[in-house]
Design a protein around this motif. Structure first.
Motif, PDB file in Angstrom:
ATOM      1  N   ILE A 117      84.145  61.796  58.294  1.00 52.85           N
ATOM      2  CA  ILE A 117      83.125  61.118  59.099  1.00 52.85           C
ATOM      3  C   ILE A 117      82.114  62.161  59.551  1.00 52.85           C
ATOM      4  CG2 ILE A 117      82.681  59.790  61.191  1.00 52.85           C
ATOM      5  CD1 ILE A 117      85.598  58.761  60.952  1.00 52.85           C
ATOM      6  N   HIS A 118      80.848  61.966  59.193  1.00 55.90           N
ATOM      7  CA  HIS A 118      79.773  62.891  59.537  1.00 55.90           C
ATOM      8  C   HIS A 118      78.934  62.329  60.666  1.00 55.90           C
ATOM      9  CE1 HIS A 118      79.728  65.534  55.800  1.00 55.90           C
ATOM     10  NE2 HIS A 118      80.716  64.676  55.595  1.00 55.90           N
ATOM     11  N   ARG A 119      78.418  63.249  61.490  1.00 57.43           N
ATOM     12  CA  ARG A 119      77.451  62.895  62.524  1.00 57.43           C
ATOM     13  C   ARG A 119      76.052  63.186  61.976  1.00 57.43           C
ATOM     14  NH1 ARG A 119      79.217  67.182  66.563  1.00 57.43           N
ATOM     15  NH2 ARG A 119      79.726  68.117  64.565  1.00 57.43           N
ATOM     16  N   TYR A 120      75.147  62.264  62.180  1.00 54.89           N
ATOM     17  CA  TYR A 120      73.752  62.464  61.803  1.00 54.89           C
ATOM     18  C   TYR A 120      72.946  62.383  63.079  1.00 54.89           C
ATOM     19  CZ  TYR A 120      75.477  62.130  57.125  1.00 54.89           C
ATOM     20  OH  TYR A 120      76.179  62.379  55.972  1.00 54.89           O
ATOM     21  N   VAL A 121      72.271  63.489  63.402  1.00 55.91           N
ATOM     22  CA  VAL A 121      71.660  63.661  64.714  1.00 55.91           C
ATOM     23  C   VAL A 121      70.146  63.699  64.599  1.00 55.91           C
ATOM     24  CG1 VAL A 121      71.620  65.105  66.783  1.00 55.91           C
ATOM     25  CG2 VAL A 121      73.674  65.070  65.343  1.00 55.91           C
ATOM     26  N   PHE A 122      69.484  62.901  65.425  1.00 51.75           N
ATOM     27  CA  PHE A 122      68.031  62.932  65.569  1.00 51.75           C
ATOM     28  C   PHE A 122      67.737  63.655  66.877  1.00 51.75           C
ATOM     29  CE2 PHE A 122      68.889  59.189  63.050  1.00 51.75           C
ATOM     30  CZ  PHE A 122      67.912  59.228  62.067  1.00 51.75           C
ATOM     31  N   ILE A 123      66.934  64.716  66.819  1.00 50.72           N
ATOM     32  CA  ILE A 123      66.564  65.477  68.007  1.00 50.72           C
ATOM     33  C   ILE A 123      65.048  65.455  68.121  1.00 50.72           C
ATOM     34  CG2 ILE A 123      66.749  67.669  69.246  1.00 50.72           C
ATOM     35  CD1 ILE A 123      68.871  67.536  66.309  1.00 50.72           C
ATOM     36  N   LEU A 124      64.557  65.128  69.298  1.00 48.24           N
ATOM     37  CA  LEU A 124      63.117  65.075  69.538  1.00 48.24           C
ATOM     38  C   LEU A 124      62.725  66.209  70.477  1.00 48.24           C
ATOM     39  CD1 LEU A 124      60.589  63.277  68.942  1.00 48.24           C
ATOM     40  CD2 LEU A 124      61.026  62.210  71.169  1.00 48.24           C
ATOM     41  N   PHE A 125      61.723  66.989  70.056  1.00 52.28           N
ATOM     42  CA  PHE A 125      61.198  68.095  70.851  1.00 52.28           C
ATOM     43  C   PHE A 125      59.746  67.810  71.199  1.00 52.28           C
ATOM     44  CE2 PHE A 125      64.357  70.022  68.055  1.00 52.28           C
ATOM     45  CZ  PHE A 125      65.086  70.809  68.930  1.00 52.28           C
ATOM     46  N   LYS A 126      59.353  68.190  72.398  1.00 52.57           N
ATOM     47  CA  LYS A 126      57.936  68.142  72.751  1.00 52.57           C
ATOM     48  C   LYS A 126      57.305  69.431  72.237  1.00 52.57           C
ATOM     49  CE  LYS A 126      54.647  67.305  76.406  1.00 52.57           C
ATOM     50  NZ  LYS A 126      54.444  67.036  77.823  1.00 52.57           N
ATOM     51  N   GLN A 127      56.170  69.293  71.581  1.00 53.36           N
ATOM     52  CA  GLN A 127      55.441  70.466  71.113  1.00 53.36           C
ATOM     53  C   GLN A 127      54.699  71.045  72.308  1.00 53.36           C
ATOM     54  OE1 GLN A 127      54.889  68.498  66.705  1.00 53.36           O
ATOM     55  NE2 GLN A 127      53.064  69.317  67.670  1.00 53.36           N
ATOM     56  N   THR A 128      54.923  72.317  72.573  1.00 54.81           N
ATOM     57  CA  THR A 128      54.381  72.931  73.784  1.00 54.81           C
ATOM     58  C   THR A 128      52.895  73.200  73.716  1.00 54.81           C
ATOM     59  OG1 THR A 128      55.010  75.115  72.955  1.00 54.81           O
ATOM     60  CG2 THR A 128      56.571  74.002  74.419  1.00 54.81           C
TER      61      THR A 128
END
Length: 174
Positions: A117-128
């Motif tokens: 079982i794999h985790r698929y992660v979405f990460i959102l960053f604010k561009q500085t």
């Protein structure tokens, strides 16, 4: 501890992929216009074959965000020696819109878990620095989300969500 990060801690996203952060932007990821990604829920590979619709909250249209999708369990959760495998990067996403308004820096690669079982992660960053140049990595394997954020002067994550997927079993023949 904020309730928004509890599932990310329990799923080891915080710790293995990113450091502790305070979610402050709404992130909605939907596959096939009806399957919304919820932390720790399972989606089957055919559902995630095409890139999802990703909606970003944010402060206003002047804010810009970078979205990263990774598999920290590649090629298998018991031996993730390719950790992290990069599946997608979209940059310059205006706040209060969706990822289709951004620049696809690394094309979407559909999840295809082979073992476990794999985790698929979405990460959102604010561009500085608002709209900025975000460099694509040389390889999808051995991607490091923390290093990528530091090298591209991105903030701490502002949102994250993940789903689980595993290989579908083949129909049995008689």
């Amino acid at each position: 501890m904020a309730r928004g990060v509890e599932p990310l801690i329990m799923g080891r996203v915080i710790g293995e992929v990113v450091d502790i952060f305070t979610p402050c932007v709404q992130l909605t990821v939907t596959y096939n216009s009806s399957k919304q990604v919820s932390n720790g829920h399972e989606l089957i590979p055919p559902i995630v074959a095409s890139k999802p619709r990703v909606e970003v909250g944010g402060e206003d249209m002047r804010s810009a965000y970078t979205l990263v999708m990774v598999d920290p369990d590649a090629p298998s959760p018991s031996d993730p020696y390719l950790r992290e495998h990069l599946h997608w990067i979209v940059t310059d996403i205006p706040g209060t819109t969706d990822a289709s308004f951004g620049k696809e820096t690394v094309l979407y690669e559909a999840p295809k878990p082979v073992v476990g079982i794999h985790r698929y992660v979405f990460i959102l960053f604010k561009q500085t620095r608002g709209r900025q140049t975000v460099r694509a990595p040389a390889s999808r394997n051995h991607f490091n989300t923390r290093r990528f954020a530091a090298e591209n002067a991105l903030s701490l994550p502002v949102a994250a969500v993940y789903f689980n997927a595993q290989r579908e079993t083949a129909p049995r023949r008689r």
